[in-house]
Design a protein around this motif. Sequence first.
Motif, PDB file in Angstrom:
ATOM      1  N   TYR A  27      -3.390   9.187  -1.210  1.00  0.00           N
ATOM      2  CA  TYR A  27      -2.450   9.203  -2.526  1.00  0.00           C
ATOM      3  C   TYR A  27      -3.052   9.237  -3.662  1.00  0.00           C
ATOM      4  O   TYR A  27      -2.440   9.073  -4.974  1.00  0.00           O
ATOM      5  CB  TYR A  27      -1.518   7.969  -2.458  1.00  0.00           C
ATOM      6  CG  TYR A  27      -0.781   7.790  -1.196  1.00  0.00           C
ATOM      7  CD1 TYR A  27       0.708   8.337  -1.251  1.00  0.00           C
ATOM      8  CD2 TYR A  27      -1.443   7.295  -0.052  1.00  0.00           C
ATOM      9  CE1 TYR A  27       1.215   8.278   0.107  1.00  0.00           C
ATOM     10  CE2 TYR A  27      -0.591   7.372   1.346  1.00  0.00           C
ATOM     11  CZ  TYR A  27       0.621   7.736   1.191  1.00  0.00           C
ATOM     12  OH  TYR A  27       1.574   7.778   2.284  1.00  0.00           O
TER      13      TYR A  27
ATOM     14  N   LYS B  96       0.904  -1.228  -0.010  1.00  0.00           N
ATOM     15  CA  LYS B  96       0.010   0.063   0.213  1.00  0.00           C
ATOM     16  C   LYS B  96       0.868   1.310  -0.109  1.00  0.00           C
ATOM     17  O   LYS B  96       1.976   1.251   0.484  1.00  0.00           O
ATOM     18  CB  LYS B  96      -0.883   0.118   1.433  1.00  0.00           C
ATOM     19  CG  LYS B  96      -1.943  -1.277   1.423  1.00  0.00           C
ATOM     20  CD  LYS B  96      -2.984  -0.858   0.296  1.00  0.00           C
ATOM     21  CE  LYS B  96      -4.102  -1.747   0.609  1.00  0.00           C
ATOM     22  NZ  LYS B  96      -5.196  -1.644  -0.460  1.00  0.00           N
ATOM     23  N   ALA B  97       0.275   2.142  -0.643  1.00  0.00           N
ATOM     24  CA  ALA B  97       1.244   3.592  -0.940  1.00  0.00           C
ATOM     25  C   ALA B  97       1.807   4.285   0.499  1.00  0.00           C
ATOM     26  O   ALA B  97       2.860   4.599   0.545  1.00  0.00           O
ATOM     27  CB  ALA B  97       0.475   4.632  -1.545  1.00  0.00           C
TER      28      ALA B  97
ATOM     29  N   GLU C 201      -5.900   4.116   0.909  1.00  0.00           N
ATOM     30  CA  GLU C 201      -5.071   5.249   0.202  1.00  0.00           C
ATOM     31  C   GLU C 201      -5.490   6.285  -0.369  1.00  0.00           C
ATOM     32  O   GLU C 201      -4.927   6.761  -1.462  1.00  0.00           O
ATOM     33  CB  GLU C 201      -4.375   4.074  -1.013  1.00  0.00           C
ATOM     34  CG  GLU C 201      -3.791   2.890  -0.734  1.00  0.00           C
ATOM     35  CD  GLU C 201      -3.200   2.078  -1.948  1.00  0.00           C
ATOM     36  OE1 GLU C 201      -2.029   1.604  -2.059  1.00  0.00           O
ATOM     37  OE2 GLU C 201      -3.954   1.455  -2.708  1.00  0.00           O
TER      38      GLU C 201
ATOM     39  N   GLN D  12       2.251   0.230  -7.614  1.00  0.00           N
ATOM     40  CA  GLN D  12       1.377   0.480  -6.668  1.00  0.00           C
ATOM     41  C   GLN D  12       0.302   1.412  -7.363  1.00  0.00           C
ATOM     42  O   GLN D  12       0.462   2.114  -8.163  1.00  0.00           O
ATOM     43  CB  GLN D  12       2.214   1.158  -5.391  1.00  0.00           C
ATOM     44  CG  GLN D  12       3.022   0.304  -4.812  1.00  0.00           C
ATOM     45  CD  GLN D  12       4.227   0.851  -4.075  1.00  0.00           C
ATOM     46  OE1 GLN D  12       5.196   1.593  -4.500  1.00  0.00           O
ATOM     47  NE2 GLN D  12       3.785   1.175  -2.851  1.00  0.00           N
TER      48      GLN D  12
END
Length: 305
Positions: free
Chosen positions: A271, A77-78, A268, A101
Motif C-alpha cells: 500500500y 493496518k491497510a 504495508e 491509516q
Amino acid sequence: MRVCVVGCGAVGSLFAAQLATLDDVEVWGYDRAQDYVDAINANGLRLSGAGEVVGHLRATTDPQELPACDFGIVATKAMHTAPAIQATAHALADGSVCSVQNGLGNEEALAEHVPRVIRGTTFPAGRVLEPGHVQWDVRGETTIGPFEPSPAPAEAIETLADACTRAGMPTAAVADARGPQWRKVIFNAATNPVGALTGLTHGQVCDDPALRALVSGLVDEGKAVAAAEGIELDADPEELIDHAARPDVAYDHKASMLQDVEARRATEIDYLNGGIVTFGRAAGVPTPLNQAILALVKGLERSWQ
C-alpha cells in the motif's frame, strides 16, 4: 457524540485514549485481539512518553456489541481495512468514517461499505508496550477532508476535527486532503522500508549518505507520480524527512514497518511503495526504485515462511 475507533494498535490508541478524556464524547474500541480488549476494559487505555494519558472507553472483539456511532476512526493496518469495515459497517451506516491509516486505497475500501468517508492523514506515532499501554513516541498533526467519490459532509468533518483537537490530537479540516495524504505516503514509502531492511531508526537512516540518497530517489519518484495525478503536495516530503530526523523529533523512532519486520508480521509495503508503483504504471511514470524496494521487502516477508 459517539466515536468507534476500529483497530486499537498504536495509532488507534492515541486517538481512542485522548478522545475518551472528553466529557462530550463516548468512545468505543473494536479490535480482534482479546488481550488488548480485556486490558482496556479492565484498566483503561494508557499512553506514556510524549504525553501521559489514561482514557476510559468500552472495547470489544464482537462487532455486534457496537452501538450506532456518529463517527468511525479506522486505524487498522491497510491490509485489514476491508474485513474491519465489513464487520463494523452496521454501527457506522449513519455516521462518517475517517481513515487515519498508512498507504493508498483505504478510503476506497471503506466506501464499499459505508456512504460517508473522510480522507485522513496523521503523523503522531508510537508503539504498543503491552496490551492497553502504548508508548507515544512522536507528536504531530492530523489533516482530514472529504473522500471525493463518497464524501462526508463538511460539518461532520469539522466536528470530528474539533473533537480531536480538544482531546490533544491537533487536527485540521480541509477541503482537499489529497496533498497531505500523498506527502505522507511519499515520506513513508521513502523511509519506512529502508529502515525495515536495514534495522535502522529514522535518524540513523538519514545519517548515512548512501541511504539518504536512496531515500531522495524514492521521494523523487513519488513526487513525479503525484504530479502526474494532478495532486499538489502541501509540503515537500524532503523537509519532513529532515525534520523527523532531529533528535528532539523522531531520530530514535523505529518506523512501523521495522516494528513489523522485527515481529515477522506482514508489512504495508503493497500500500506504500506498491501503491506508488501501481499509480505510476497507470500514469506512465517509471518507478524503478520503488519497484526494487517492493521486491526486496516482499522477498524478506517470504523468507519467514
